[in-house]
Design a protein around this motif. Structure first.
Motif, PDB file in Angstrom:
ATOM      1  N   GLY A  83      42.884  38.986  39.650  1.00  0.00           N
ATOM      2  CA  GLY A  83      41.569  39.613  39.612  1.00  0.00           C
ATOM      3  C   GLY A  83      41.471  40.654  38.508  1.00  0.00           C
ATOM      4  O   GLY A  83      40.450  40.746  37.809  1.00  0.00           O
ATOM      5  N   MET A  84      42.547  41.428  38.315  1.00  0.00           N
ATOM      6  CA  MET A  84      42.535  42.445  37.269  1.00  0.00           C
ATOM      7  C   MET A  84      42.486  41.827  35.873  1.00  0.00           C
ATOM      8  O   MET A  84      41.765  42.309  34.992  1.00  0.00           O
ATOM      9  N   VAL A  85      43.265  40.774  35.668  1.00  0.00           N
ATOM     10  CA  VAL A  85      43.248  40.104  34.362  1.00  0.00           C
ATOM     11  C   VAL A  85      41.857  39.558  34.058  1.00  0.00           C
ATOM     12  O   VAL A  85      41.318  39.734  32.957  1.00  0.00           O
ATOM     13  N   GLU A  86      41.259  38.900  35.042  1.00  0.00           N
ATOM     14  CA  GLU A  86      39.932  38.318  34.838  1.00  0.00           C
ATOM     15  C   GLU A  86      38.887  39.394  34.526  1.00  0.00           C
ATOM     16  O   GLU A  86      38.051  39.213  33.640  1.00  0.00           O
ATOM     17  N   GLU A  87      38.941  40.513  35.234  1.00  0.00           N
ATOM     18  CA  GLU A  87      37.939  41.551  35.006  1.00  0.00           C
ATOM     19  C   GLU A  87      38.199  42.294  33.703  1.00  0.00           C
ATOM     20  O   GLU A  87      37.244  42.663  32.998  1.00  0.00           O
ATOM     21  N   THR A 147      41.525  37.934  55.807  1.00  0.00           N
ATOM     22  CA  THR A 147      41.625  38.150  54.364  1.00  0.00           C
ATOM     23  C   THR A 147      40.752  39.315  53.956  1.00  0.00           C
ATOM     24  O   THR A 147      39.642  39.498  54.467  1.00  0.00           O
ATOM     25  N   ASP A 148      41.269  40.115  53.036  1.00  0.00           N
ATOM     26  CA  ASP A 148      40.517  41.219  52.442  1.00  0.00           C
ATOM     27  C   ASP A 148      40.169  40.906  50.990  1.00  0.00           C
ATOM     28  O   ASP A 148      39.838  41.799  50.228  1.00  0.00           O
ATOM     29  N   PHE A 149      40.257  39.635  50.606  1.00  0.00           N
ATOM     30  CA  PHE A 149      39.834  39.152  49.291  1.00  0.00           C
ATOM     31  C   PHE A 149      40.500  39.945  48.157  1.00  0.00           C
ATOM     32  O   PHE A 149      39.845  40.668  47.406  1.00  0.00           O
ATOM     33  N   PRO A 150      41.823  39.795  48.013  1.00  0.00           N
ATOM     34  CA  PRO A 150      42.554  40.585  47.015  1.00  0.00           C
ATOM     35  C   PRO A 150      42.114  40.354  45.574  1.00  0.00           C
ATOM     36  O   PRO A 150      42.218  41.268  44.747  1.00  0.00           O
ATOM     37  N   VAL A 151      41.625  39.155  45.238  1.00  0.00           N
ATOM     38  CA  VAL A 151      41.135  38.941  43.873  1.00  0.00           C
ATOM     39  C   VAL A 151      39.973  39.884  43.584  1.00  0.00           C
ATOM     40  O   VAL A 151      39.903  40.517  42.525  1.00  0.00           O
ATOM     41  N   VAL A 152      39.062  39.992  44.531  1.00  0.00           N
ATOM     42  CA  VAL A 152      37.903  40.873  44.349  1.00  0.00           C
ATOM     43  C   VAL A 152      38.345  42.331  44.275  1.00  0.00           C
ATOM     44  O   VAL A 152      37.832  43.121  43.474  1.00  0.00           O
ATOM     45  N   LYS A 174      39.558  43.005  40.804  1.00  0.00           N
ATOM     46  CA  LYS A 174      38.428  43.138  39.876  1.00  0.00           C
ATOM     47  C   LYS A 174      37.755  44.496  40.031  1.00  0.00           C
ATOM     48  O   LYS A 174      37.435  45.177  39.051  1.00  0.00           O
ATOM     49  N   LEU A 175      37.525  44.887  41.286  1.00  0.00           N
ATOM     50  CA  LEU A 175      36.810  46.132  41.554  1.00  0.00           C
ATOM     51  C   LEU A 175      37.599  47.345  41.048  1.00  0.00           C
ATOM     52  O   LEU A 175      37.008  48.307  40.535  1.00  0.00           O
ATOM     53  N   GLY A 176      38.921  47.314  41.169  1.00  0.00           N
ATOM     54  CA  GLY A 176      39.728  48.424  40.674  1.00  0.00           C
ATOM     55  C   GLY A 176      39.550  48.634  39.174  1.00  0.00           C
ATOM     56  O   GLY A 176      39.400  49.770  38.702  1.00  0.00           O
ATOM     57  N   ILE A 177      39.578  47.545  38.402  1.00  0.00           N
ATOM     58  CA  ILE A 177      39.370  47.632  36.954  1.00  0.00           C
ATOM     59  C   ILE A 177      37.957  48.131  36.647  1.00  0.00           C
ATOM     60  O   ILE A 177      37.749  49.008  35.798  1.00  0.00           O
ATOM     61  N   ALA A 227      52.137  35.973  36.812  1.00  0.00           N
ATOM     62  CA  ALA A 227      51.891  37.414  36.758  1.00  0.00           C
ATOM     63  C   ALA A 227      51.813  37.900  35.318  1.00  0.00           C
ATOM     64  O   ALA A 227      52.595  37.488  34.461  1.00  0.00           O
ATOM     65  N   ARG A 228      50.852  38.782  35.077  1.00  0.00           N
ATOM     66  CA  ARG A 228      50.685  39.384  33.753  1.00  0.00           C
ATOM     67  C   ARG A 228      51.003  40.870  33.853  1.00  0.00           C
ATOM     68  O   ARG A 228      50.354  41.600  34.599  1.00  0.00           O
ATOM     69  N   PHE A 229      52.000  41.309  33.086  1.00  0.00           N
ATOM     70  CA  PHE A 229      52.379  42.713  33.077  1.00  0.00           C
ATOM     71  C   PHE A 229      51.628  43.503  32.014  1.00  0.00           C
ATOM     72  O   PHE A 229      51.727  44.716  31.965  1.00  0.00           O
TER      73      PHE A 229
END
Length: 355
Positions: free
Chosen positions: A76-80, A292-297, A300-303, A347-349
């Motif tokens: 999610g972070m990479v996408e956002e 589920t707490d939708f970790p992808v979302v 994204k929201l964190g970014i 995973a992307r570091f």
């Protein structure tokens, strides 16, 4: 002549790059009182920024990447980051016992090259002194795990108490109070981790209206190997259990362990969150339920919150997706793209714009 010009204009329009599409909305629960997980909320179709004003550089901390949950946050972070045009470097602590390592990593985030910090902490308040120092210079956004709120600017998360409660309510649904008692082994997660006390309190609330009795409690790191050792130890000592309930890695390894013992189907499995392996288990009826707490979302929201904080556009300081419990009956209708990274994702570091 006018027809010729019209044709040329149409051709040029066809060749011109398309305007960027407006960002999709995310259905979120917004906390009216930021950082108060037990406070009132309201539903919002949240519209994220279309693009960041600058190519911000973010420093991101995770407790670990041992299971697919945090891999999905990472996706999610990479996408956002790609969509907004920002970049990040990621540091993972290697597990919940590694507070000192995460503090050292957090100090790396103090480097002026980073504009903001996004932290999934290994401890509720173990990072607080260091976070307070950094918060004087840059925004700090908490993701997923609960955290002492003093130093943070914003928080992308759901109440882990509600995740535990959702798992417990599934037992209450199956075994209401007054029905024959069932024996439950409860795997809360790593003792002392920021989220564990909350998920445990929620689970106990969830089963309060059931005939379920917790007969064993086994704390341990959420790596698959550690959880497998706990499950095997438990089943050697007590083979009369009706349910195993705990984190995703426990639920995943329990399938193969119970199958090898010829007990799959006799002992039920419930997970306190979803991962790729858990979802496959639910889809096949091997795992009975997983909230589920939708970790992808959340990733994204964190970014997005970090970009808003840097640009003076942060209006909502605490929000997260509404929790949904996935069962074999509902799994086919489940929006897996909001919860699970694609199978091909690694995973992307780090992510830097244009990649």
């Amino acid at each position: 002549m006018s027809q010729a010009f019209a044709a040329i204009a149409a051709a040029l329009l066809a060749l011109a790059p398309a305007a960027p599409a407006a960002a999709e909305t995310w259905p979120l629960q917004v906390f009216r009182e930021p950082f108060r997980d037990d406070g009132p909320t309201y539903r919002l179709d949240y519209r994220p920024l279309d693009h960041a004003a600058r190519p911000w550089r973010l420093c991101v901390l995770y407790p670990h990447l041992k299971d697919a949950y945090w891999l999905s946050v990472n996706y999610g972070m990479v996408e956002e980051a790609r969509r907004l045009g920002v970049s990040f470097d990621l540091f993972e602590a290697g597990g919940y016992p590694n507070l000192a390592r995460q503090i050292a990593q957090l100090r790396e985030c103090a480097d002026p090259k980073y504009d903001a910090v996004i932290v999934g902490t290994v401890s509720y308040d173990g990072l607080t002194p260091t976070l307070r120092e950094i918060a004087r210079k840059k925004p700090i956004v908490a993701v997923v795990n609960d955290i002492e709120p003093g130093p943070i600017t914003a928080k992308a998360s759901v109440p882990w108490r509600e995740m535990g409660r959702a798992a417990g309510l599934e037992l209450s649904r199956r075994h209401p109070k007054g029905s024959p008692p069932v024996r439950v082994a409860w795997f809360p997660g790593p003792e002392g981790a920021g989220w564990v006390s909350f998920v445990e309190a929620g689970f106990r609330e969830g089963i309060a209206g059931s005939s379920a009795r917790i007969v064993r409690v086994l704390y341990g790191d959420t790596g698959r190997e550690a959880q497998a050792q706990l499950v095997e130890q438990l089943l050697v000592e007590d083979d009369g259990l009706d349910y195993l309930v705990g984190p995703g890695p426990m639920a995943e390894v329990a399938i193969s362990i119970l199958r090898a013992r010829g007990e799959l189907g006799r002992t039920g499995i419930i997970s306190t969150y979803i991962s790729h392996g858990v979802f496959r288990g639910v889809l096949r009826g091997r795992i009975l339920a997983a909230p589920t707490d939708f970790p992808v979302v959340q990733g994204k929201l964190g970014i997005e919150m970090a970009a808003r904080a840097l640009e003076g556009k942060l209006e909502i300081r605490h929000a997260g997706p509404a929790i949904v419990t996935v069962t074999p009956e509902t799994a086919k209708d489940f929006d897996r793209g909001a919860s699970l990274a694609p199978a091909s994702f690694a995973a992307r570091f780090s992510y830097h714009g244009g990649e």
